[in-house]
Design a protein around this motif. Structure first.
Motif, PDB file in Angstrom:
ATOM      1  N   LEU A 168      -8.548   4.547  -3.570  1.00 54.05           N
ATOM      2  CA  LEU A 168      -8.317   3.884  -2.190  1.00 54.05           C
ATOM      3  C   LEU A 168      -7.277   2.744  -2.347  1.00 54.05           C
ATOM      4  CD1 LEU A 168     -11.705   3.817  -0.574  1.00 54.05           C
ATOM      5  CD2 LEU A 168      -9.903   5.194   0.106  1.00 54.05           C
ATOM      6  N   ARG A 169      -7.266   1.837  -3.523  1.00 51.39           N
ATOM      7  CA  ARG A 169      -6.421   0.952  -3.732  1.00 51.39           C
ATOM      8  C   ARG A 169      -5.029   1.694  -4.139  1.00 51.39           C
ATOM      9  NH1 ARG A 169     -10.848  -2.873  -6.838  1.00 51.39           N
ATOM     10  NH2 ARG A 169     -10.891  -4.192  -5.346  1.00 51.39           N
ATOM     11  N   GLU A 170      -5.159   2.500  -4.879  1.00 48.06           N
ATOM     12  CA  GLU A 170      -3.813   3.483  -5.345  1.00 48.06           C
ATOM     13  C   GLU A 170      -3.236   4.098  -3.986  1.00 48.06           C
ATOM     14  OE1 GLU A 170      -2.931   7.440  -7.542  1.00 48.06           O
ATOM     15  OE2 GLU A 170      -4.214   6.187  -8.347  1.00 48.06           O
ATOM     16  N   LEU A 171      -3.904   4.281  -3.325  1.00 45.85           N
ATOM     17  CA  LEU A 171      -3.271   4.746  -1.791  1.00 45.85           C
ATOM     18  C   LEU A 171      -3.063   3.833  -0.672  1.00 45.85           C
ATOM     19  CD1 LEU A 171      -6.018   7.767  -1.736  1.00 45.85           C
ATOM     20  CD2 LEU A 171      -3.346   7.874  -1.968  1.00 45.85           C
ATOM     21  N   GLY A 172      -3.037   2.514  -1.109  1.00 47.43           N
ATOM     22  CA  GLY A 172      -2.648   1.562  -0.220  1.00 47.43           C
ATOM     23  C   GLY A 172      -3.792   0.630   0.601  1.00 47.43           C
ATOM     24  N   MET A 173      -4.993   0.941   0.440  1.00 49.90           N
ATOM     25  CA  MET A 173      -5.993   0.315   1.084  1.00 49.90           C
ATOM     26  C   MET A 173      -6.091  -0.968   0.283  1.00 49.90           C
ATOM     27  SD  MET A 173      -9.231   2.449   2.602  1.00 49.90           S
ATOM     28  CE  MET A 173      -9.528   1.207   3.914  1.00 49.90           C
TER      29      MET A 173
END
Length: 342
Positions: free
Chosen positions: A284-289
């Motif tokens: 999720l962090r990698e995807l921008g969250m």
């Protein structure tokens, strides 16, 4: 091969087949609501493999996955009636069949997954499980955490309960979830699951609360910016069995079934725990969250905001003595856990 030898071989195979068929004495038809590539299904496959092997073929297990036999409630109704022998339950749905199970869905009741699953197996709660079996006809064999529910939103990071003020937070149609968000100053907004993504995308709601893996699996990162790992409600998937069928089994086969259910729960929990705490969070962090892990002091602001409203609600819905005993049992568990490391 001569005709005589061929006939002899065919006869031997027929005898073996008949012996195998006669060895099978019970069939467990089971239903769950998740896909065949889920951690839950892999757990149920472990149940099938262990029970069939350990029973020496006396028990056959047939699993219908992905809601083939209907919704979770439908399948539990079928298990209750004896149309099937096992079904998948969770912390929300079980209370439909035995109201005291509502306690398991209480926000911030458990500090972590291990505490929640340990509580379900305490002698104290085993009495509740036995009463459920007697009164509802459904026996809880084992429970697996599928992760805590966490908040996401598009307004700002939610670091303390005060940050919930004014946020339109989607909740399921559960009085407990409504009261939880209200206690923090948010605006709880019931939205059907099938409409949730669109509601977040269009701004009908600012946020939602679900396990971390759900936010990843259903691409909530595309319409939500902030996630808070506040761990407010423990998700429990349960393996439920028709009580009359369970009691019809010889004691040795009952033990095999219970052991197999625990193996299934452990299989699911291991994979879900890694996802909830590592792989899904990283992705999720990698995807921008923006994923925020609140400190212990910050989490306490959430607990403090909801504790008394939740307890008052539970005491209205359930036997107040039972509710008080639950809180007391959990405090005793925590005291013992602290003493073990002092």
């Amino acid at each position: 091969m001569s005709i005589r030898k061929g006939l002899a071989l065919a006869g031997a195979l027929m005898v073996l087949g008949a012996a195998s068929a006669s060895a099978q004495e019970y069939t467990i038809r089971a239903s769950h609501g998740e896909s065949t590539d889920s951690a839950l299904h892999r757990g149920w496959q472990v149940f099938e493999a262990y029970v069939e092997s350990a029973s020496g073929g006396k028990i056959a297990v047939e699993i219908a996955p992905a809601g083939q036999l209907g919704s979770m409630t439908d399948a539990l109704e079928q298990a209750k009636s004896g149309a099937i022998q096992m079904a998948h339950g969770d912390e929300q749905t079980m209370s439909t069949f035995y109201k005291p199970m509502l306690i398991l869905a209480t926000p911030y009741l458990f500090a972590n997954d291990e505490e929640g699953m340990a509580f379900v197996d305490t002698p104290f709660f085993m009495e509740t499980r036995e009463k459920m079996a007697e009164e509802s006809g459904l026996r809880l064999l084992a429970a697996a955490s599928y992760g805590f529910r966490n908040f996401t939103n598009n307004v700002h990071p939610i670091k303390t309960a005060a940050d919930m003020e004014g946020i339109r937070m989607r909740v399921p149609p559960s009085p407990m979830s409504l009261k939880m968000v209200e206690a923090m100053g948010g605006s709880p907004t019931p939205v059907p699951w099938v409409e949730l993504y669109g509601a977040m995308q269009s701004g009908v709601v600012d946020g939602q609360e679900n396990p971390t893996g759900v936010a990843l699996d259903y691409s909530f990162y595309q319409v939500q910016k902030h996630m808070t790992l506040d761990s407010h409600q423990l998700g429990l998937n349960t393996l439920m069995m028709n009580e009359a069928f369970f009691q019809s089994l010889p004691v040795d086969l009952r033990e095999i079934v219970v052991t197999g259910a625990r193996m299934a729960a452990n299989t699911e929990y291991g994979e879900r725990n890694f996802q909830a705490r590592v792989s899904a969070v990283d992705k999720l962090r990698e995807l921008g969250m923006e994923v925020y892990a609140p400190s212990g002091e910050e989490v306490e602001t959430f607990r403090t905001a909801v504790k008394e409203p939740m307890r008052a609600y539970l005491q209205e819905e359930l036997d107040p003595a039972f509710v008080d005993a639950v809180y007391s049992e959990i405090e005793s568990m925590r005291a013992a856990s602290r003493a073990a490391v002092e």
